[in-house]
Design a protein around this motif. Sequence first.
Motif, PDB file in Angstrom:
ATOM      1  N   LYS A  13      77.230 109.418 116.802  1.00  0.00           N
ATOM      2  CA  LYS A  13      77.435 109.580 118.245  1.00  0.00           C
ATOM      3  C   LYS A  13      78.886 109.315 118.614  1.00  0.00           C
ATOM      4  O   LYS A  13      79.197 108.608 119.562  1.00  0.00           O
ATOM      5  CB  LYS A  13      76.500 108.661 119.030  1.00  0.00           C
ATOM      6  N   ALA A  14      79.772 109.895 117.806  1.00  0.00           N
ATOM      7  CA  ALA A  14      81.204 109.770 118.051  1.00  0.00           C
ATOM      8  C   ALA A  14      81.722 111.063 118.672  1.00  0.00           C
ATOM      9  O   ALA A  14      80.964 111.988 118.939  1.00  0.00           O
ATOM     10  CB  ALA A  14      81.932 109.460 116.739  1.00  0.00           C
ATOM     11  N   ASN A  15      83.031 111.123 118.908  1.00  0.00           N
ATOM     12  CA  ASN A  15      83.665 112.276 119.540  1.00  0.00           C
ATOM     13  C   ASN A  15      84.017 113.300 118.463  1.00  0.00           C
ATOM     14  O   ASN A  15      85.036 113.180 117.790  1.00  0.00           O
ATOM     15  CB  ASN A  15      84.921 111.829 120.292  1.00  0.00           C
ATOM     16  N   ALA A  16      83.155 114.318 118.288  1.00  0.00           N
ATOM     17  CA  ALA A  16      83.342 115.294 117.211  1.00  0.00           C
ATOM     18  C   ALA A  16      84.627 116.105 117.394  1.00  0.00           C
ATOM     19  O   ALA A  16      85.301 116.435 116.422  1.00  0.00           O
ATOM     20  CB  ALA A  16      82.142 116.225 117.136  1.00  0.00           C
ATOM     21  N   ALA A  17      84.976 116.440 118.638  1.00  0.00           N
ATOM     22  CA  ALA A  17      86.192 117.221 118.888  1.00  0.00           C
ATOM     23  C   ALA A  17      87.433 116.429 118.478  1.00  0.00           C
ATOM     24  O   ALA A  17      88.363 116.966 117.868  1.00  0.00           O
ATOM     25  CB  ALA A  17      86.271 117.605 120.359  1.00  0.00           C
ATOM     26  N   LEU A  18      87.440 115.135 118.799  1.00  0.00           N
ATOM     27  CA  LEU A  18      88.555 114.276 118.408  1.00  0.00           C
ATOM     28  C   LEU A  18      88.606 114.140 116.896  1.00  0.00           C
ATOM     29  O   LEU A  18      89.685 114.103 116.302  1.00  0.00           O
ATOM     30  CB  LEU A  18      88.402 112.897 119.058  1.00  0.00           C
ATOM     31  N   SER A  19      87.436 114.100 116.264  1.00  0.00           N
ATOM     32  CA  SER A  19      87.362 113.999 114.808  1.00  0.00           C
ATOM     33  C   SER A  19      88.041 115.191 114.140  1.00  0.00           C
ATOM     34  O   SER A  19      88.822 115.035 113.199  1.00  0.00           O
ATOM     35  CB  SER A  19      85.898 113.905 114.371  1.00  0.00           C
ATOM     36  N   VAL A  20      87.745 116.398 114.618  1.00  0.00           N
ATOM     37  CA  VAL A  20      88.343 117.613 114.052  1.00  0.00           C
ATOM     38  C   VAL A  20      89.858 117.612 114.260  1.00  0.00           C
ATOM     39  O   VAL A  20      90.630 117.947 113.356  1.00  0.00           O
ATOM     40  CB  VAL A  20      87.719 118.869 114.693  1.00  0.00           C
ATOM     41  N   PHE A 147      93.417  99.538 122.427  1.00  0.00           N
ATOM     42  CA  PHE A 147      93.878 100.407 123.508  1.00  0.00           C
ATOM     43  C   PHE A 147      92.779 100.738 124.525  1.00  0.00           C
ATOM     44  O   PHE A 147      92.977 101.576 125.398  1.00  0.00           O
ATOM     45  CB  PHE A 147      94.454 101.702 122.929  1.00  0.00           C
ATOM     46  N   GLY A 148      91.658 100.063 124.422  1.00  0.00           N
ATOM     47  CA  GLY A 148      90.607 100.213 125.417  1.00  0.00           C
ATOM     48  C   GLY A 148      89.920 101.565 125.422  1.00  0.00           C
ATOM     49  O   GLY A 148      89.520 102.052 126.487  1.00  0.00           O
ATOM     50  N   PHE A 149      89.767 102.188 124.242  1.00  0.00           N
ATOM     51  CA  PHE A 149      89.097 103.492 124.167  1.00  0.00           C
ATOM     52  C   PHE A 149      87.603 103.354 124.437  1.00  0.00           C
ATOM     53  O   PHE A 149      87.026 102.278 124.311  1.00  0.00           O
ATOM     54  CB  PHE A 149      89.295 104.114 122.780  1.00  0.00           C
ATOM     55  N   GLU A 150      86.989 104.478 124.790  1.00  0.00           N
ATOM     56  CA  GLU A 150      85.546 104.492 124.954  1.00  0.00           C
ATOM     57  C   GLU A 150      84.869 104.327 123.594  1.00  0.00           C
ATOM     58  O   GLU A 150      85.463 104.558 122.546  1.00  0.00           O
ATOM     59  CB  GLU A 150      85.101 105.810 125.599  1.00  0.00           C
ATOM     60  N   LYS A 151      83.577 103.949 123.634  1.00  0.00           N
ATOM     61  CA  LYS A 151      82.848 103.645 122.404  1.00  0.00           C
ATOM     62  C   LYS A 151      82.874 104.821 121.424  1.00  0.00           C
ATOM     63  O   LYS A 151      83.104 104.647 120.225  1.00  0.00           O
ATOM     64  CB  LYS A 151      81.401 103.275 122.730  1.00  0.00           C
ATOM     65  N   ALA A 152      82.639 106.033 121.925  1.00  0.00           N
ATOM     66  CA  ALA A 152      82.603 107.205 121.047  1.00  0.00           C
ATOM     67  C   ALA A 152      83.950 107.427 120.370  1.00  0.00           C
ATOM     68  O   ALA A 152      84.018 107.799 119.202  1.00  0.00           O
ATOM     69  CB  ALA A 152      82.204 108.446 121.833  1.00  0.00           C
ATOM     70  N   ASP A 153      85.047 107.190 121.099  1.00  0.00           N
ATOM     71  CA  ASP A 153      86.381 107.382 120.534  1.00  0.00           C
ATOM     72  C   ASP A 153      86.719 106.293 119.517  1.00  0.00           C
ATOM     73  O   ASP A 153      87.407 106.556 118.516  1.00  0.00           O
ATOM     74  CB  ASP A 153      87.422 107.410 121.651  1.00  0.00           C
ATOM     75  N   LYS A 154      86.261 105.079 119.758  1.00  0.00           N
ATOM     76  CA  LYS A 154      86.497 103.994 118.785  1.00  0.00           C
ATOM     77  C   LYS A 154      85.758 104.285 117.481  1.00  0.00           C
ATOM     78  O   LYS A 154      86.288 104.052 116.393  1.00  0.00           O
ATOM     79  CB  LYS A 154      86.030 102.651 119.377  1.00  0.00           C
TER      80      LYS A 154
END
Length: 208
Positions: A13-20, A147-154
């Motif tokens: 449940k992470a940020n798939a777009a950021l992952s790519v 840096f206070g990222f959202e859970k998915a981004d962390k």
Amino acid sequence: GGNISNFIASLAKANAALSVTLTAIATTFAAFLTPINFTLWANLYADTQPLLIAFDVNFLDMLKTGFILLGIPLILGLSFKYKFPKTTAKITPPIQKLSLVIFIAFIAFALLGNWNNFMEVINFIFLLVLVHNVIAFFVGYGIGQLFGFEKADKRTLAIETGIQNAGLGLIIALNFFDGLGGMAIILAWYGIWDMIAGLGLAFFWSKK
């Protein structure tokens, strides 16, 4: 490698777009940083200094390899998704699973081809890979926390920092370094450990 980390990111449940995006950037910079890193670390250990003159890394060749393995599939995938969004949504899950199977098979063949050498050094590289992987997960997640990222981004940063592109690494090690210094063995084991640690972490986070 990008497909694998993207697959694990989706499970966690992470940020798939950021992952790519992070995978694309990391692979591009690998063309610059691989020879720099090898020179830096080899110079710090007297026994490896002679290896610095044993090979020559061609930047354009390495960049081309990275583009073929990551850039072309990424461009084709995004173009297909843009033109056929409904079809993409249907075929994405089975393709992700297929890419995982292909990746595992690739790592397995590389490991079997060096099985005797692998058994001789597993007691040395097991702990090395484990510690490196754990530190990478904590560093990635810690930067997101700092840096206070959202859970998915962390979670994405942790996965992208801890899950290495062992497939690309194996190709670079074999094509440019001829498996120098047991690189292929370490990368093959790292690829296996990536699956264990990455999928385990994804399963844990998917339940939270």
